[in-house]
Enzyme design. Sequence first.
Site, short mmCIF file in Angstrom:
data_model
loop_
_atom_site.label_atom_id
_atom_site.label_comp_id
_atom_site.label_asym_id
_atom_site.label_seq_id
_atom_site.Cartn_x
_atom_site.Cartn_y
_atom_site.Cartn_z
N TYR A 257 81.10 11.10 35.63
CA TYR A 257 80.69 10.84 34.26
C TYR A 257 80.12 12.04 33.50
O TYR A 257 80.26 12.14 32.29
CB TYR A 257 79.65 9.70 34.23
CG TYR A 257 80.13 8.44 34.91
CD1 TYR A 257 81.39 7.92 34.62
CD2 TYR A 257 79.36 7.78 35.85
CE1 TYR A 257 81.85 6.77 35.24
CE2 TYR A 257 79.81 6.63 36.48
CZ TYR A 257 81.06 6.13 36.16
OH TYR A 257 81.52 5.00 36.78
N ILE A 258 79.44 12.93 34.19
CA ILE A 258 78.83 14.07 33.50
C ILE A 258 79.78 15.26 33.56
O ILE A 258 80.23 15.65 34.63
CB ILE A 258 77.47 14.43 34.15
CG1 ILE A 258 76.47 13.29 33.93
CG2 ILE A 258 76.92 15.72 33.57
CD1 ILE A 258 75.15 13.46 34.66
#
Length: 906
Positions: A862-863
């Site tokens: 996600y990051i």
Amino acid sequence: MSVDSDDDMPLARTNGRVSDAHISKSLDNAMDKASAKAKAAPAGVSIRNGPIIEDEMDVDTAANGTSKRKSRGSTSKPVNYNVQGSDSDEDAVPLAKRQKTTKKAVDSDSDDEPLSKKAVHLPPKATAAAFGEDSSDDDEPLTNKLANKKAAIEKKAAKEAQAIRAKEKKSAKKPAVKDESDSDDVPLKGKRQSNGVSAVKKVNGTAKKSNGVKKEESDSDAPIAKKKANGKAKAEASAPAKKGKKKEASEEVEEVYRWWDAPKKEDDSIKWETLEHNGVVFPPEYEPLPKNVKLLYDGKPVTLSVEAEEIASFFGAMLNSTHNVENPTFQKNFFNDFTEEIKKTGGAKDREGNKIAIKEFAKLDFKPIFNYYDAKNQEKKARSTAEKKADKAAKDALEAPYTFCMWDGRKEQVGNFRVEPPGLFRGRGEHPKTGKVKKRVTPEQITINIGENATVPTPPEGHKWKSIQHDNKATWLAMWQENINGAYKYVMLAAKSSIKGQSDYKKFEKARELKKHIDRIRKDYTRDLKAELMADRQRATAVYLIDKFALRAGNEKDAENEAETVGCCSLKYEHVTLKPPNTVIFDFLGKDSIRFYDEVTVDEQVFKNLKIFKKSPKKDGDDIFDRLNTTQLNKHLTNYMPGLSAKVFRTYNASYTMSTLLKELKKTNLSIQEKVKLYNDCNRKVAILCNHKRTVGAGHEAQMEKMGDKIKGAKYQKWRTKQMMLDIDPKQKKKKGAEYFELDEDLDQEWILAHQAFLVQEQRTKIEKKFAKDNEKLVANGEKEMKAKELQLRLEVADELEKKFKKENKTKKVEAEGKGPTIEKLEAQIEKRDAQISNMMLQAEDREGNKEVALGTSKINYIDPRLTVVFSKKFDVPIEKFFSKTLREKFTWAIESIDEEDDWEF
């Protein structure tokens, strides 16, 4: 649900009760009056989030007495929602189909019965410490702080989006060169070349263009038969490289293909021009059990066909996995498949050859089979290091040709080149098909995708491939359909390959692209939360939940063939509990059949909408969003930007929030460990603000206790060093003060005695292992083994340590150790020990904070990895502190594309 793609109005679902097409003003007003008196909590934050578990089911105890962590959130027996009890048949029903109660004990402040009232353990609430706040500061509740922080980040995002669009509009008016820095289709522009490797790699003397970025649909798991024919690629485009001009293999391994620096392909739907590979590795054939090892039925040995015996061995070999073999659903599914195979292959027979009717699972005894396989495992473990290395080398040599492929003349690593062995399907959570037999995959089931002029891999003798195709718009090398869920399995390139790297890059670039449009999307769905059309209001509510609480969109399910897992669009009446004034409880089987629980505070209008969507005559089993499905939702989102889907919000929110938090950090004079903790604190905040949390692991407390003992051990050694100072110079007590030499308050005599015994035993274990290893080396070199007497001599070191501790405990004095000990040397040792203790305490604090947060999952999925790289360079922290070797290989493109002075922003 049938959908007319040309019609903007979603058609109602054919199953269950359907909401009215329009929402009347009288209904709207009535709902407003009902909630006018209550004071709503700050909206947009999660109170509790994660899978639910029960205490007694946290840990499996294996046959050997060792504990084993279970799959997250899973339970060996389904949670019983029937107040009056349930029988074994109901226990076998998936949780999502059983969320009904015979009696509703309705709270005075709730129109639904929260599932949290049942005898289960809910996920923990977010704590001030986890969010990096001082828990002693009670002036403002944490929920308010979270809501305010989230609102501030969203406000900042809206301003940035407007500024970006204004800048693009202004630059579009000028006849300047187009700025493509934010384009999904343009490769990264690296600032430098490393090791002299060219940005465009030459193959066969000609420059090759980058593979570009793959389309989102290219790796779809849809069957080939359902895909539209792409047509054959031109023969010239797919011609293989000439062998005479190929580069040496060693050169290929060393060279890094910097696709992010390479020019963009004209047609990025074409993934390759030439593709060569060696196919797949099949699992070994089944070895029948020895004649003296039999399955027992009602205490009697049973003779089975080889096929049925193999299935029995699957169950017998895993008897120590009590979580599975004691699960009624697992047992039922296994028994059905097992008895079906017995009937198919001639039945079961006793010693005299008489047929035995196997009708009851309880009468089956798999212990002889388990004992046989357990003995083989123990024998395997007992092999010498040299034997293990030799076996591994032989296996590696056998698999070596399958580990890579030639993709447009480049050597690329293949990921999952092994075909899954047959066995019993386990699944995760409460999967209804757990225990069913995963059948052996044969070459006749496998489709090979390869270059048109490449040599097709040879199938095992006596077999042939299902089909051969040359689809250069696909990135998979081989494909087959498994028998449990009918899913298609693909052999893909490894995570560190350039193709996968481009896929990751495009994913994060799409999230960056969303940054330009997020304000318009949020403005529109906020407006449509009050829309008169039910379809519009349902869509707006769904986008709100996906954006604010990271709910997955959810897909249509075939209830008979798939686990009934749900997401936002497929939520049922019983999955949503409304608790006035504005708390919503989600409780359902999520991804991988894990029961997911999320207790959130929502906007008052959203709460009202959900109340309308649950309005009578709807009841359990009916859809909440009955005028919406995932396809329609994603089609609507593409109006804002090409390729936008519900899953992009999760990546955007995590990356943007992380970017905002990292920008707030100031460069200070901290140690490496303190900087790592600073980064992890930001990562934890992302998990809380974006609702990415997990259940505390079963082994967490044991790990923390172990770390605590290590810290105590370091404090004990520090105290001993101080006592050595007094041994050298007793005057130091007066000089430094008696308090300096006192025992740390964390340590007591009982703990010290136990620790000393541990240190002595640890010393003995190390000596014994070293002795065994030295003997293995001697045997490998053809020399004689050392005798037991040598081991006894070596163990004298541990005996001396034990005597030393006994003397210290008796005399209360510690003699100075080492060569030429001095006060200065001992003080230096104490300084080092202080630094060690400080680092370990930071690590313990960090681990405690991480217990509810899967930092690794966030970093991988996600990051944006470039944010981590920027932090690493800005704060002078080695990237190894954040990314393992595997992740560094996976994110080479992110690490290499960010320069030392690069001020890159998400």
